[in-house]
Scaffold this motif. Structure first.
Motif, mmCIF file in Angstrom:
data_model
loop_
_atom_site.group_PDB
_atom_site.id
_atom_site.type_symbol
_atom_site.label_atom_id
_atom_site.label_comp_id
_atom_site.label_asym_id
_atom_site.label_seq_id
_atom_site.Cartn_x
_atom_site.Cartn_y
_atom_site.Cartn_z
ATOM 1 N N ARG A 85 90.192 21.300 60.331
ATOM 2 C CA ARG A 85 89.009 22.161 60.241
ATOM 3 C C ARG A 85 89.243 23.515 60.908
ATOM 4 N N LEU A 86 90.089 23.532 61.916
ATOM 5 C CA LEU A 86 90.323 24.757 62.682
ATOM 6 C C LEU A 86 91.236 25.744 61.965
ATOM 7 N N THR A 87 91.963 25.264 60.962
ATOM 8 C CA THR A 87 92.956 26.118 60.317
ATOM 9 C C THR A 87 92.770 26.260 58.808
ATOM 10 N N GLU A 88 91.780 25.588 58.233
ATOM 11 C CA GLU A 88 91.665 25.556 56.769
ATOM 12 C C GLU A 88 91.430 26.924 56.142
ATOM 13 N N ASP A 89 90.918 27.896 56.898
ATOM 14 C CA ASP A 89 90.671 29.230 56.336
ATOM 15 C C ASP A 89 91.809 30.213 56.621
ATOM 16 N N LEU A 90 92.926 29.709 57.167
ATOM 17 C CA LEU A 90 94.043 30.583 57.527
ATOM 18 C C LEU A 90 95.209 30.412 56.554
ATOM 19 N N PRO A 91 95.756 31.503 56.035
ATOM 20 C CA PRO A 91 96.901 31.399 55.130
ATOM 21 C C PRO A 91 98.116 30.739 55.790
ATOM 22 N N GLU A 92 98.245 30.908 57.098
ATOM 23 C CA GLU A 92 99.386 30.318 57.816
ATOM 24 C C GLU A 92 99.386 28.795 57.743
ATOM 25 N N ALA A 93 98.208 28.184 57.500
ATOM 26 C CA ALA A 93 98.090 26.722 57.486
ATOM 27 C C ALA A 93 98.879 26.096 56.351
ATOM 28 N N ALA A 94 98.997 26.771 55.223
ATOM 29 C CA ALA A 94 99.732 26.212 54.083
ATOM 30 C C ALA A 94 101.198 25.992 54.434
ATOM 31 N N ASP A 95 101.783 26.906 55.208
ATOM 32 C CA ASP A 95 103.187 26.769 55.606
ATOM 33 C C ASP A 95 103.376 25.710 56.681
ATOM 34 N N ALA A 96 102.335 25.398 57.434
ATOM 35 C CA ALA A 96 102.457 24.475 58.563
ATOM 36 C C ALA A 96 102.168 23.030 58.189
ATOM 37 N N SER A 97 101.649 22.774 56.990
ATOM 38 C CA SER A 97 101.181 21.428 56.647
ATOM 39 C C SER A 97 102.277 20.382 56.669
ATOM 40 N N ASN A 98 103.521 20.773 56.442
ATOM 41 C CA ASN A 98 104.605 19.791 56.426
ATOM 42 C C ASN A 98 105.302 19.642 57.770
ATOM 43 N N ARG A 99 104.822 20.314 58.803
ATOM 44 C CA ARG A 99 105.502 20.281 60.091
ATOM 45 C C ARG A 99 104.925 19.269 61.070
ATOM 46 N N ARG A 100 103.856 18.616 60.757
ATOM 47 C CA ARG A 100 103.214 17.724 61.721
ATOM 48 C C ARG A 100 104.199 16.700 62.264
ATOM 49 N N GLY A 101 104.246 16.580 63.592
ATOM 50 C CA GLY A 101 105.102 15.610 64.251
ATOM 51 C C GLY A 101 106.555 16.029 64.330
ATOM 52 N N ALA A 102 106.913 17.220 63.864
ATOM 53 C CA ALA A 102 108.318 17.609 63.796
ATOM 54 C C ALA A 102 108.745 18.551 64.915
ATOM 55 N N SER A 103 107.850 18.909 65.823
ATOM 56 C CA SER A 103 108.221 19.891 66.842
ATOM 57 C C SER A 103 109.053 19.264 67.950
ATOM 58 N N SER A 104 109.836 20.096 68.585
ATOM 59 C CA SER A 104 110.597 19.651 69.748
ATOM 60 C C SER A 104 110.528 20.762 70.784
ATOM 61 N N PRO A 105 110.587 20.377 72.063
ATOM 62 C CA PRO A 105 110.462 21.394 73.109
ATOM 63 C C PRO A 105 111.593 22.417 73.057
ATOM 64 N N ALA A 106 111.277 23.628 73.457
ATOM 65 C CA ALA A 106 112.301 24.667 73.588
ATOM 66 C C ALA A 106 113.269 24.248 74.692
ATOM 67 N N PRO A 107 114.496 24.775 74.679
ATOM 68 C CA PRO A 107 115.459 24.398 75.718
ATOM 69 C C PRO A 107 115.030 24.881 77.097
ATOM 70 N N LYS A 108 115.496 24.185 78.125
ATOM 71 C CA LYS A 108 115.202 24.580 79.506
ATOM 72 C C LYS A 108 115.597 26.039 79.711
ATOM 73 N N THR A 109 114.846 26.704 80.592
ATOM 74 C CA THR A 109 115.065 28.130 80.827
ATOM 75 C C THR A 109 115.291 28.395 82.307
ATOM 76 N N LEU A 110 116.246 29.275 82.596
ATOM 77 C CA LEU A 110 116.517 29.727 83.958
ATOM 78 C C LEU A 110 116.317 31.233 83.993
ATOM 79 N N LEU A 111 115.442 31.699 84.887
ATOM 80 C CA LEU A 111 115.179 33.130 85.054
ATOM 81 C C LEU A 111 115.609 33.530 86.460
#
Length: 198
Positions: A57-83
């Motif tokens: 419901r939060l994204t149905e009016d956004l064009p970006e949502a069409a590209d994101a629909s197949n990504r559910r559950g596929a994310s992984s954390p960014a690599p550790k960072t040292l500053l």
């Protein structure tokens, strides 16, 4: 149009699903599709969402949502960072991917870690912050949950971060120490038209 089939809509959403929708909302806001106030309202609802239907419901009016629909559950954390800032400085501002673990170190230097416009890639983030005769500031957006366990020896380590975050939002745990230096931890509101970086 929904990103999910009806049988999937009532499935409980995972932290990774909420994080992906938060990233999508951030992208939409950076392109001017959402005003700052609407973006922050939708972001709070995304972190509190229980099902795919709530998120959809939060994204149905956004064009970006069409590209994101197949990504559910596929994310992984960014690599550790040292500053590091040794007789120098560092800055992480704008849009950047926040990993599950960040280590910061200042020695006769200074640094800023600004999480207000960043994309979280993990529901739990650990920041290990160390300052020796230097200083650094960690800026948090209002919705993030935070715990601070740092120690200042002849220096300061902020523990007074006002107000709780939004239930379900990522949690940032800050550990470390300062010796003749300081680690500042502050909540700060976002500003409209903030600079974007990657």
């Amino acid at each position: 149009m929904s990103n999910l089939t009806p049988r999937d809509a009532s499935t409980r959403a995972a932290d990774t699903d909420r994080i992906q929708v938060a990233q999508l909302l951030t992208e939409a806001a950076s392109r001017g599709r959402l005003a700052l106030s609407e973006y922050e309202q939708r972001l709070a609802k995304a972190y509190a969402a229980q099902t795919y239907e709530d998120l959809d419901r939060l994204t149905e009016d956004l064009p970006e949502a069409a590209d994101a629909s197949n990504r559910r559950g596929a994310s992984s954390p960014a690599p550790k960072t040292l500053l590091l800032a040794i007789l120098s400085g560092f800055e992480r501002r704008g849009r950047w991917n926040v990993p599950g673990r960040i280590t910061t170190f200042t020695l006769f230097g200074g640094g800023v870690v600004d999480l207000r416009y960043a994309d979280f890639t993990s529901a739990n983030v650990e920041i290990h912050a160390y300052s020796i005769m230097g200083g650094q500031t960690i800026l948090l957006p209002p919705e993030i949950n935070v715990e601070v366990h740092g120690v200042g020896v002849m220096g300061g380590f902020d523990h007074d971060v006002d107000g709780p975050g939004t239930p379900g939002a990522p949690k940032v745990t800050i550990r470390g120490f300062s010796l003749w230096g300081g680690v500042g931890v502050k909540r700060k509101n976002r500003k409209p038209n903030a600079p974007e970086s990657r």
